[in-house]
Design an enzyme around this catalytic site. Structure first.
Site, short mmCIF file in Angstrom:
data_model
loop_
_atom_site.label_atom_id
_atom_site.label_comp_id
_atom_site.label_asym_id
_atom_site.label_seq_id
_atom_site.Cartn_x
_atom_site.Cartn_y
_atom_site.Cartn_z
N ASN A 47 0.95 -1.20 -0.07
CA ASN A 47 0.04 -0.07 -0.11
C ASN A 47 0.94 1.20 -0.13
OD1 ASN A 47 -2.41 -1.56 0.23
ND2 ASN A 47 -2.89 -0.91 2.42
N ARG A 381 -9.62 -5.23 -14.76
CA ARG A 381 -8.27 -6.26 -14.26
C ARG A 381 -8.50 -7.62 -14.22
NH1 ARG A 381 -4.95 -2.30 -11.75
NH2 ARG A 381 -5.99 -0.81 -10.69
N ARG A 411 -4.29 1.02 -13.89
CA ARG A 411 -3.04 1.35 -13.08
C ARG A 411 -2.24 -0.16 -12.72
NH1 ARG A 411 -3.49 5.37 -8.99
NH2 ARG A 411 -3.47 6.91 -10.68
N HIS A 441 -14.40 1.80 -16.11
CA HIS A 441 -14.48 1.08 -14.74
C HIS A 441 -15.61 0.41 -14.53
CE1 HIS A 441 -13.79 0.93 -10.15
NE2 HIS A 441 -12.50 0.53 -10.52
N TYR A 474 -11.60 -10.26 -2.06
CA TYR A 474 -12.41 -9.06 -1.87
C TYR A 474 -13.94 -9.56 -1.52
CZ TYR A 474 -8.49 -6.80 -4.34
OH TYR A 474 -7.34 -6.29 -5.05
N ARG A 570 -14.39 2.06 3.57
CA ARG A 570 -13.49 1.19 3.99
C ARG A 570 -12.14 2.18 3.90
NH1 ARG A 570 -9.12 -0.44 0.07
NH2 ARG A 570 -10.85 -1.21 -1.19
N HIS A 598 -14.78 -4.34 -0.65
CA HIS A 598 -14.77 -3.92 -1.92
C HIS A 598 -15.87 -3.36 -2.60
CE1 HIS A 598 -13.51 -3.59 -6.30
NE2 HIS A 598 -12.56 -2.91 -5.57
#
Length: 699
Positions: A47, A381, A411, A441, A474, A570, A598
């Site tokens: 992170n 992803r 990313r 997204h 997640y 979160r 998530h």
């Protein structure tokens, strides 16, 4: 009410550091299984690496450009960098203090990270043999002098700085000039090297790869004696800034940016404690760090290796979370076919408690069904060896119309997504590489099937990526439906993403960047009117981050009107709850536990006519203004009840929930009620599924 910006809002980056501190608290917590505590330490590291390479890098770029304006939370880039680095240094010290404590606990369990000098003779011989046979051939010493310039140091890779002096002294030792060289610790090899144990011993010992290299470093520099060897690590600016408007080929532009990322400006330098002055001076001169962003680390650099290390230890299941295998959704247990079930009803799934295999099976069934005419899907992803990619390719090869919107600007997944896109194109899929100026997204799949004399559309809308690996880690919600309004909107959305269709008036969806924020405002405004009229008025929202100023201001307005607002955020939260006259009616909690929270879910009371939505979007400026995001209503009353149960379980969590105060700090929720840990379905709580179906074991 006139409240200053500093008192109305919490800075986004400082809030992020608070989130990472909550992750660190899970590593500190003795109630967390020991090997999972190592996993959390690893997450803290990864992170922090991303935070430095993106957020701090962006602030440094603003400062270098002379930007001195304050953001809406009252900080200039220069002032914020100083505060972030101070807090980061404190966090890193706590991180390594925890690491040393965990090593002691692990040693009591029979596993140790040792040093070369603490090995006995046979073990030293074995490790020397491993070095000579495996490590030495892949090492490349890089001298730094007038004929050999300073090498390009890759971001987040581990290196050794070696200070040397010639063996044949020409004068007094004080007159000798030292030279420096750099050796990369090969990331292709395991960082923690297993050491052969003593005979009949069940204990496990490991030696860090950099320590093994240090012990034998002299073999790389014959004719020199080693004065010092210390590890270091550089983090570079990793944010891509492609020229989308001026590029003729977006794919080529992203590939060019990926090559440029390797040479991004240095953002942070981590050095091993006690580094030789000559080596440190060389690094600082060559890297040209403009800010005091070097950290002296009292321990091994880059604790990211702990994830693989802790995960690979054999026969230590008692030091991990209990295994929890995802179950197949009960709605599909009695049949091998998914689409016939969806003709009759909508189905809600919640990962990781329910298996992601149902999503794979949905696509596989559509790919092999001769009556399916088209499959359209967004990919942000995707996991390695994805079943979905293979299914889509097979569908295209069989003659179906397959359209895939692949976001190649995701990313750190850009290279992988480019590879997937080219593979799909070779199979005959129509591939769209996202949209200029926007990231796609949204998580949606559309299947068009010929049935009798009509066409029926089946849709999956999710809050998470189409990635079977992260679906085990997640918490994410997914909705399968054949509702005609959702199907019509799904068709329109793909036409908009792949063609020149103008934004439409949606029947069901709200889509960013055009209609999502107005729709959210509309829903909150309706709650304000309900509150003023004395009707039930409430907003419950679950998301990863809340940082958009206009959304925060709208929530403040609702709070002042008497709307009860409960937020499950979160990560980053820039809203200050509990400020008199501003946000007394707002409560914010964050849950950090075994799984990464998530899912994005919104529920409003509607004056008694409750409405529930799932979404791909956080309430951040980038999601609302610079991305294609999707919010979808839940029409089925049974599924709405399931989602409300989920939200209520989160809000009642008194084991892993932390509540945000108006000061910006978080404190663990305490309650006199029966202990409830929402991720473990603890206590006497409502289940998500009716008819007694249990998604996870009670713990």
């Amino acid at each position: 009410m006139n409240v200053s910006s500093a008192k109305k809002y919490i800075n986004r980056d400082l809030s992020w550091l608070e989130f990472n501190r909550r992750v660190l608290e899970e590593a500190v917590d003795p109630g967390t299984p020991l090997l999972e505590r190592f996993q959390f330490l690893s997450i803290v590291q990864s992170n922090l690496d991303e935070f430095m390479s993106v957020r701090v890098a962006g602030l440094q770029a603003q400062s270098k450009a002379g930007y001195t304006k304050t953001d809406f939370t009252g900080y200039t880039p220069q002032g914020l960098i100083k505060r972030l680095m101070k807090r980061t240094a404190m966090m890193v010290k706590e991180q390594y203090r925890t690491y040393r404590e965990l090593l002691k606990l692990l040693a009591k369990e029979g596993v140790s990270l040792t040093t070369f000098r603490d090995l006995h003779g046979d073990q030293k011989d074995a490790m020397t043999a491993y070095f000579n046979e495996i490590v030495y051939p892949v090492l490349t010493p890089m001298a730094v002098d007038q004929s050999r310039p300073f090498p390009l140091l890759h971001s987040k890779e581990l290196y050794l700085a070696v200070v040397l002096k010639q063996e044949e002294r020409r004068g007094s030792e004080e007159d000798e000039e030292s030279v420096c060289a750099i050796v990369q610790v090969p990331s292709i090899l395991s960082r923690a090297v297993p050491v052969p144990g003593r005979r009949n011993s069940r204990k496990l010992s490991y030696l860090l790869l950099e320590d093994l290299i240090k012990e034998h470093i002299g073999l790389l520099f014959s004719g020199f004696r080693t004065e010092a060897v210390h590890a270091f690590r550089v983090t570079r600016n990793s944010d891509l800034t492609p020229n989308e408007e001026g590029s003729e080929d977006l794919l080529q532009e992203i590939e060019k940016e990926l090559r440029r990322r390797r040479r991004g400006l240095p953002v942070r330098l981590e050095i091993e404690k006690g580094m030789h002055g000559d080596a440190l001076e060389l690094l600082r001169d060559e890297l040209e760090l403009e800010y005091d962003t070097s950290d002296e680390i009292d321990g091994p650099l880059d604790l990211g290796f702990l994830s693989k290390f802790a995960g690979s230890l054999p026969n230590y299941e008692h030091l991990r979370y209990p295994k929890q295998e995802p179950v197949y959704p009960v709605e599909f247990e009695e049949t091998d076919d998914i689409l016939p079930v969806l003709r009759e009803k909508d189905v809600f799934v919640y990962h990781p408690y329910e298996s992601f295999e149902v999503v794979n099976d949905f696509i596989l069934e559509a790919a092999d069904d001769p009556n399916v005419l088209a499959i359209k899907m967004t990919l942000y992803r995707v996991s390695v060896n994805s079943v979905l990619i293979q299914a889509l390719a097979r569908a295209a090869e069989s003659g179906k119309q397959v359209t895939v919107v692949v976001e190649i600007k995701a990313r750190f997944d850009e290279a992988r997504n480019i590879a997937w896109a080219r593979q799909l194109e070779k199979a005959g899929c129509h591939v769209v590489y996202g949209l200029v100026g926007l990231k796609t997204h949204a998580k949606i799949t559309l299947v068009v099937r010929r049935e009798a004399d009509t066409l029926r559309r089946y849709v999956h809308v999710g809050t998470g990526n189409y990635n079977e690996n992260t679906a085990r880690l997640y918490t994410d919600a997914g909705l399968f439906t054949s509702h005609p309004d959702i199907g019509a909107d799904a068709t329109a959305l793909f036409n908009e993403m792949t063609g020149y269709s103008a934004p439409r008036l949606w029947s069901a969806f709200a889509v960013a960047p055009v209609s999502l924020r107005p729709r959210l405002f509309e829903l909150i405004d309706a709650e304000i009117e309900h509150a003023k009229a004395g009707r039930p008025a409430r907003v419950i929202a679950k998301m990863n981050s809340l940082s958009n100023q206009s959304m925060i201001d709208k929530l403040y307005e609702a709070s002042q009107a008497g709307v009860k607002i409960e937020l499950i955020v979160r990560g980053v939260c820039c809203l200050r709850p509990g400020v008199p006259g501003l946000s007394e009616n707002i409560r914010v909690i964050s849950i950090v536990d075994r799984y990464l929270e998530h899912a994005r879910i919104l529920a409003v009371a509607g004056g008694g006519d409750e409405q529930v939505y799932i979404s791909s979007a956080d309430w951040m400026t980038r999601n609302l203004s610079r991305r294609v995001e999707l919010m979808c209503p839940v029409y089925d009353p049974g599924i709405r009840l399931m989602l409300m149960n989920l939200l209520q379980m989160n809000l009642r969590d008194n084991q892993k929930a932390r509540e945000l105060s108006s000061t910006g700090s978080y404190a663990k929720v305490t309650s006199a009620e029966e202990p409830l840990r929402s991720q473990f379905l603890a206590g006497d709580i409502p289940l998500w599924k009716s008819a007694g179906a249990v998604l996870a074991s009670r713990k």
